[in-house]
Write an enzyme that holds these catalytic residues in place. Structure first.
Site, mmCIF file in Angstrom:
data_model
loop_
_atom_site.group_PDB
_atom_site.id
_atom_site.type_symbol
_atom_site.label_atom_id
_atom_site.label_comp_id
_atom_site.label_asym_id
_atom_site.label_seq_id
_atom_site.Cartn_x
_atom_site.Cartn_y
_atom_site.Cartn_z
ATOM 1 N N GLY A 134 -8.280 9.690 9.123
ATOM 2 C CA GLY A 134 -8.739 9.956 10.679
ATOM 3 C C GLY A 134 -9.613 10.913 10.818
ATOM 4 C CG ASN A 139 -6.267 1.734 11.541
ATOM 5 O OD1 ASN A 139 -6.624 1.455 12.876
ATOM 6 N ND2 ASN A 139 -4.954 1.704 11.293
ATOM 7 C CB THR A 140 -9.119 6.202 12.883
ATOM 8 O OG1 THR A 140 -7.837 6.351 12.320
ATOM 9 C CG2 THR A 140 -9.120 7.054 14.389
ATOM 10 C CB ALA A 160 -8.057 7.492 4.264
ATOM 11 N N GLY A 161 -10.760 8.212 5.660
ATOM 12 C CA GLY A 161 -12.045 9.294 5.714
ATOM 13 C C GLY A 161 -13.052 8.616 6.317
ATOM 14 C CE LYS A 219 -2.852 2.813 2.848
ATOM 15 N NZ LYS A 219 -3.543 3.166 3.955
#
Lengths: 325, 258
Positions: B158, B207-208, B185-186, B97
């Site tokens: 995040g 992830n977050t 992401a996001g 990645k």
């Protein structure tokens, strides 16, 4: 009862104290030649069970609440009962809401409340969380004072001596040797910290600055010193602090108060925390062997309670005659 | 089944491994989410020798999922290429990645360095998953560089903001119907994942939103369900929104089109 404690980190010191103060004849062996040679020396010394509940399991919060009482009882003059203040920059206020939703036993404070608690942070933050029941202690003083108390209690302290995992002549052997323990379940989590000195900032309590990527805490110590910590890196490499870690910690401290830019850097240090997969510390007994390990970032927070549990196990076994030496 | 660089993957839910309360919770969350690909960053963890973070790797490898190493924290093509090579040695995979950060505050990717790094890595036999903005021309350049998967953000890493520009995401889907597209992401909440899956995206990476949830294990399960809901909805064919109500039964005796 004759007890050998291997390891004079915070786990071993607390265990030696618990056994000795209950009347056991204790020998304490530490392979480092000084009391400051292990990761406990680099700790923050925050007695903050409720804050830690943000990410720690509930049982760790419980262990921490009991240990807080222990510290206050054993070192009433050393524990600073001023609570913990948690703040975030206005743009990161969502982090503060998240932290609050995952913790208990705090009050929300506004800008005025923050400046009442910490006048030097006046005007810098508009919202914070105040955990009034929490406390902190200087971990290095705590280790030295525990050392002195152990000598008063007649503990035979041997520094610079390899521990013996299976020494004859003892009723119990307590191992609290962190990463030196041969246990495949343990892993290392490196932490990096700084100590700076500046007379231009004054804080009465640990302040945590939330940030999505670089959370930070600053713990005030005597003589205008501040401990800034700490990174959490999934690695057991015994490295000096990296440039990246230092830059991030210093940047974040600068965000908390610009005067930290003028502080002297007194020390940069690192240590490897021993942890199990769930980051919960354990006391385990097998015959006359008792193991205390896996403190992760919760050494000062939980060591006294684990020491009590270890002593309870041993004295209970002795009382019921389960063990014959 | 989704196929990425010739490998079949059983789940459309890719999960990052940072910021969990403990490795145990990470492991439980990956299982609850029925995740088949975990991303891992090695920059910091590998400092001090490749063996140093071994314990954490072995916990991840025990899950029996595909590992997608990333170049998180790299700010230049050179840096990312070096990290990718280290990752290949460590994880024995050509997957990477590719993250090249252009702005350290928003963690917005640097499109120029990204294309440069992607071209070099593809030529070197890597199978590159580029973390990119949602720009159409950038997507074309990355495909020219040899990428066979694209991973546009839907909002800054995040930020939990959810899809900020559905039009751009829709454009990418429309232009590249045969390329696996993964929103990376996001995403903040399960409904965000449903939204992008309804747009026809092949998978999501997050992830977050899981790691920092009050209960990461439950949140992983919620995302799994949300991703499946969006995917099924997309495949089932959704009604297009219209400007007026359409009665499903005739309104007899009323002036309908007055």
């Amino acid at each position: 009862m004759k007890v050998l404690v291997n390891g004079a980190g915070i786990g071993g010191l607390c265990a030696a104290y618990e056994f000795a103060s209950r009347g056991a004849l204790v020998t304490l062996k530490e392979c480092n030649s000084s009391i400051g040679g292990n990761p406990s020396w680099q700790a923050g010394g925050m007695l903050a069970p409720w804050c830690e509940g943000e990410s720690a399991e509930d049982c760790v919060v419980g262990l921490g609440i009991r240990a807080l009482d222990w510290w206050k009882t054993v070192f009433p003059d050393e524990v600073v009962n001023n609570g913990t203040l948690v703040v975030a920059a206005p743009r990161d206020v969502a982090e503060l809401n998240r932290f609050g939703s995952q913790t208990t036993n705090f009050e929300v404070v506004d800008g005025t409340g923050i400046s009442d608690l910490e006048p030097h942070l006046s005007g810098r933050f508009r919202k914070g969380l105040f955990f009034s029941k929490e406390a902190h202690i200087d971990p290095r003083r705590a280790m030295q004072l525990l050392h002195e108390k152990l000598l008063e209690l007649g503990v035979d302290i041997q520094l610079g001596v390899e521990g013996q995992q299976d020494a004859p002549g003892f009723d119990f052997i307590v191992n609290s040797v962190g990463m030196k323990q041969k246990d495949v379940r343990l892993r290392g989590v490196r932490g990096e910290m700084l100590i700076v000195r500046t007379p231009d900032v004054s804080l009465s309590r640990p302040v945590r600055l939330l940030h999505p990527r670089i959370p930070l805490y600053i713990v005030p110590r005597a003589d205008h010193h501040f401990m800034i910590g700490a990174t959490m890196i999934e690695s057991d490499a015994e490295l000096r602090p990296t440039v990246r870690a230092v830059v991030e910690l210093l940047n974040a401290s600068f965000t908390l108060h610009p005067a930290f830019a003028e502080a002297e850097i007194v020390e940069m240090n690192s240590g490897v925390r021993p942890a199990y997969a769930d980051n919960v510390p354990r006391v385990e007994r097998s015959g006359r062997l008792i193991t205390i390990n896996g403190f992760y970032r919760h050494g000062y927070l939980t060591a006294p309670t684990l020491a009590q549990q270890a002593a309870d196990m041993a004295f209970e076994a002795a009382r019921t005659g389960e063990l014959t030496s | 089944m989704l196929s990425l660089y010739g490998k079949d993957v059983t789940s459309r839910f890719l999960l990052g491994t940072a910021q969990y309360p403990s490795p145990q919770i990470l492991s439980d969350a990956a299982k609850a989410g029925e995740v088949d690909i975990l991303t891992v960053s090695l920059r910091r963890e590998s400092a001090g020798g490749q063996q140093s973070g071994q314990k954490f790797w072995s916990l991840i490898q025990d899950l029996g999922v595909h590992v997608l190493p990333n170049t998180a924290g790299c700010h230049s093509a050179r840096d990312a290429i070096l990290t990718a090579k280290m990752a290949r040695d460590l994880f024995k995979t050509n997957w990477i990645k590719l993250e090249v950060i252009g702005n350290s505050d928003t963690l917005q990717p640097d499109p120029f360095q990204l294309v440069e790094a992607a071209a070099e890595l593809c030529a070197d036999g890597f199978e590159v998953f580029p973390y990119m903005t949602d720009d159409l021309v950038l997507a074309e350049r990355l495909l020219e560089a040899g990428c066979q998967v694209l991973m546009p953000w839907c909002a800054p890493i995040g930020s939990a903001a959810g899809p900020l520009n559905p039009t751009a995401l829709r454009t990418l889907r429309g232009y590249f119907p045969g390329i696996p597209l993964i929103v990376d992401a996001g995403l903040g909440r399960p409904s965000h994942a449903t939204t992008v899956m309804e747009l026809g995206y092949d998978a999501v990476l997050l992830n977050t939103a899981v790691a920092k949830a009050g209960d990461p294990v439950s949140m992983a399960r919620a995302f799994r369900n949300a991703i499946e809901a969006g995917r099924e909805g997309y495949l089932a064919g959704m009604l297009e929104p219209r400007d007026f109500a359409t009665p499903s039964t005739p309104l007899i005796g009323q002036a309908v089109f007055s």
